[in-house]
Design a protein around this motif. Structure first.
Motif, PDB file in Angstrom:
ATOM      1  N   GLY A   1       0.782  -1.231   0.000  1.00 49.95           N
ATOM      2  CA  GLY A   1       0.000   0.000   0.000  1.00 49.95           C
ATOM      3  C   GLY A   1       0.813   1.278   0.000  1.00 49.95           C
ATOM      4  O   GLY A   1       0.296   2.326  -0.368  1.00 49.95           O
TER       5      GLY A   1
ATOM      6  N   ALA B   1       0.668   2.760  -3.346  1.00 52.86           N
ATOM      7  CA  ALA B   1      -0.629   3.375  -3.628  1.00 52.86           C
ATOM      8  C   ALA B   1      -0.785   4.683  -2.873  1.00 52.86           C
ATOM      9  O   ALA B   1      -1.409   5.630  -3.359  1.00 52.86           O
TER      10      ALA B   1
ATOM     11  N   PHE C   1      -1.175  -1.729  -8.227  1.00 54.19           N
ATOM     12  CA  PHE C   1      -1.355  -2.778  -7.219  1.00 54.19           C
ATOM     13  C   PHE C   1      -1.054  -4.149  -7.814  1.00 54.19           C
ATOM     14  O   PHE C   1      -0.312  -4.958  -7.235  1.00 54.19           O
TER      15      PHE C   1
ATOM     16  N   ARG D   1       2.009  -6.400  -6.532  1.00 57.72           N
ATOM     17  CA  ARG D   1       1.742  -7.633  -5.788  1.00 57.72           C
ATOM     18  C   ARG D   1       2.035  -8.910  -6.559  1.00 57.72           C
ATOM     19  O   ARG D   1       2.365  -9.927  -5.968  1.00 57.72           O
TER      20      ARG D   1
END
Lengths: 172, 428
Positions: B95, B98, B193, B197
């Motif tokens: 995160g 982000a 994301f 990931r």
């Protein structure tokens, strides 16, 4: 202060001071206008027009500062692939083009200003002489010529002394 | 006669690629067109164009929306916004990346300049990302992409120029751009994301600290001054209380007042902030003036009409025409700066877009979002230059990392083109 010191100060700060004045001025008058409108439901007749004209002065004076700092948007891919001497000749040629363009600008704005002086043209809202606003344009083109020539002199000195030629820093 | 315009255009493009400053190249190209046709009456317009071309109240907003951003980054508000973004999505795995995009997006609702958005968050977040192990060139690309939202989410300098060159209402453009802007931000965050990931960086995407309401509340408290700015700017413009220029001036005044009261802004810093956004005016506005002069050449020789006839003579299929325009905008976006692209291509392409039945406002939005891709594409991408300058990474290294962001922005452009309602439902 000696003459040299005065010129040195002007060389460093002339455009900066003018930018601060014109820029602060138009922020200030816009705020005055908003305050009058929202709190007193009244309006001054000169704010919008004089703010625009201050902005035009800001544009052309800042254009000169940008020329001094070599910040005008350009692509330097060609120049980067050349030798130092090649870079110099290229920048010499571009400076010449820059000056030619500014001379065209001066050539075609002068009759406009002459006519404004001759016929006493005044601004629409505030009724100050229109040439005061228009003078921003020749001031900008004229100062840019001075700054481009100054940079060329610096380049020649750098070339002779074997130093790398200067480039513009990042804009932001 | 149109051949002479082509000669002028070829010369000006040649001069620009050779390295002549764009406004000089554009000016000399136009002068050449009028000199070759002995049109001294039009040539003499250079004098008035240098004045009238920049004589618009809306232009005053250009430096104001940079100055506001500058002031709030100097007074620590930008850092508070970054912390707030972290409290909102920082707890998700990966995160922190982000967080940076979200902070760029919030800042975009205050600042109108993508380069200054990227500059602010490159300084604030690249060291932080590095501590978590993210490679510097990836972090730089992330910030460069996040920074583009500043010209997409209003206020935006790009839309000020589009409003002028396409004769569209700036308030309408700011209103229409809001949803597509936020949509693009969400797309950037989502695709990033996936990349973080499941892509090559997955080993770095660790579980972050737990989400906590207390932290969210304290960071909201810290950032509350910062959150006032979008409310003043966008609220003021959308409600019709302020013109965009006035909203910019009010935001500057609030920023200065806050800086003075908290003693975080000295007079010297005020002058520095004024000078650094003032000089942008000196770079952008001469291009606007000369583009106005160039526009007169296009009008005199009816170049727009010729281009419309040429393109729509070949095909009137909206999808092919849009694709063609996309390719033109994408390619020129990689080589040229956003400002001349808007000013030169806008008036040329709008009649074609209208010819295939596109709403001018929809075109204005799509045009901006498509050109913004060029902010992060080499060899000429302002945001890449900014993040390379600050991070010390090479242009090529950062460019290798832009793929996920490039994909997001191209996808956003395609969806905005395909779904006019996304841009228009707030207006019509």
């Amino acid at each position: 202060m000696t003459c040299r010191a005065v010129f040195g100060w002007l060389d460093e700060n002339f455009e900066r001071v003018l930018i601060l004045i014109f820029y602060s001025y138009f922020i200030f008058v816009i705020l005055v206008e908003i305050t009058l409108r929202t709190l007193f439901s009244s309006s001054l007749h000169f704010t919008e027009e004089s703010a625009r004209h201050a902005f035009i002065w800001l544009t052309w004076i800042a254009a000169s500062l940008a020329a001094k700092k070599r910040l005008h948007i350009s692509i330097d891919l060609v120049s980067r692939s050349l030798s130092r001497r090649g870079q110099f000749y290229l920048s010499f040629f571009y400076s010449a083009l820059f000056i030619v363009f500014c001379l065209y600008g001066l050539r075609y704005v002068s009759p406009v200003i002459e006519a404004q002086i001759q016929f006493g043209v005044v601004s629409v809202a505030t009724r100050y002489p229109m040439y005061l606003a228009y003078a921003a344009v020749p001031a900008g083109y004229g100062l840019m010529i001075v700054r481009v020539v100054q940079n060329l002199v610096v380049d020649i000195a750098d070339l002779r002394a074997g130093r790398p030629l200067r480039r513009g820093a990042a804009l932001i | 006669m149109i051949e002479i315009v082509l000669v002028g255009v070829v010369v000006l493009i040649g001069l620009f690629f050779a390295g002549v400053p764009i406004f000089v190249a554009l000016g000399l190209g136009t002068i050449l067109i009028f000199e070759l046709t002995n049109n001294s009456a039009m040539l003499s317009n250079l004098g008035t164009a240098s004045f009238e071309g920049v004589n618009g109240f809306a232009f005053l907003a250009v430096p104001l929306f940079i100055l506001t951003g500058d002031i709030i980054s100097r007074t620590g508000i930008a850092r508070a916004l970054l912390q707030l973004a972290g409290a909102i999505i920082g707890h998700i795995r990966g995160g922190i990346t982000a967080t940076v995009l979200l902070a760029c997006g919030i800042f975009a609702a205050i600042s109108g300049s993508s380069a200054s958005d990227a500059a602010v968050f490159a300084k604030l977040s690249i060291p932080e990302l590095e501590k978590r192990g993210y490679p510097r060139d990836y972090s730089a690309a992330l910030v460069a992409a996040g920074g583009t939202t500043a010209v997409l989410i209003p206020p935006s300098i790009g839309f000020i120029l589009i409003s002028y060159t396409l004769q569209l209402s700036l308030t309408d453009l700011f209103l229409a751009a809001f949803v597509p802007g936020v949509f693009t931000l969400v797309l950037l965050i989502a695709i990033n994301f996936v990349y973080v990931r499941w892509g090559p960086l997955r080993s770095l995407a660790l579980d972050e600290q737990k989400f906590s309401f207390r932290q969210l509340r304290s960071s909201l408290d810290e950032a509350k001054v910062g959150l006032c700015f979008p409310v003043i700017i966008l609220g003021g413009i959308y409600s019709g209380i302020f013109t965009p220029t006035e909203a910019g001036a009010v935001a500057v005044a609030v920023g200065l007042l806050h800086g003075a009261l908290t003693r975080r802004l000295t007079f010297g810093e005020y002058c520095d902030a004024l000078l650094s956004s003032g000089i942008v005016v000196g770079v952008v506005m001469p291009i606007v003036a000369v583009a106005y002069f160039f526009g007169q050449a296009l009008t005199v020789f009816e170049a727009q009409a010729a281009l419309v006839k040429f393109v729509l003579g070949a095909t009137t299929n909206p999808v092919s025409v849009l694709l063609l325009m996309f390719v033109i905008l994408f390619i020129l976006g990689t080589f040229m700066d956003l400002v001349p692209n808007i000013l030169v291509l806008g008036p040329l392409l709008l009649p074609i877009a209208v010819g295939i039945g596109m709403d001018p406002l929809h075109f204005g939005i799509w045009f901006m979002f498509t050109l913004a891709i060029g902010l992060i594409t080499p060899p000429y991408g302002i945001n890449l230059f900014v993040v390379c300058g600050i991070s010390g990474c090479g242009l090529i290294d950062v460019s290798k990392r832009i793929a996920p962001f490039l994909l997001s922005m191209i996808l956003a452009s395609a969806i905005i083109a395909a779904v006019p309602r996304l841009s228009l439902f707030l207006i019509r």
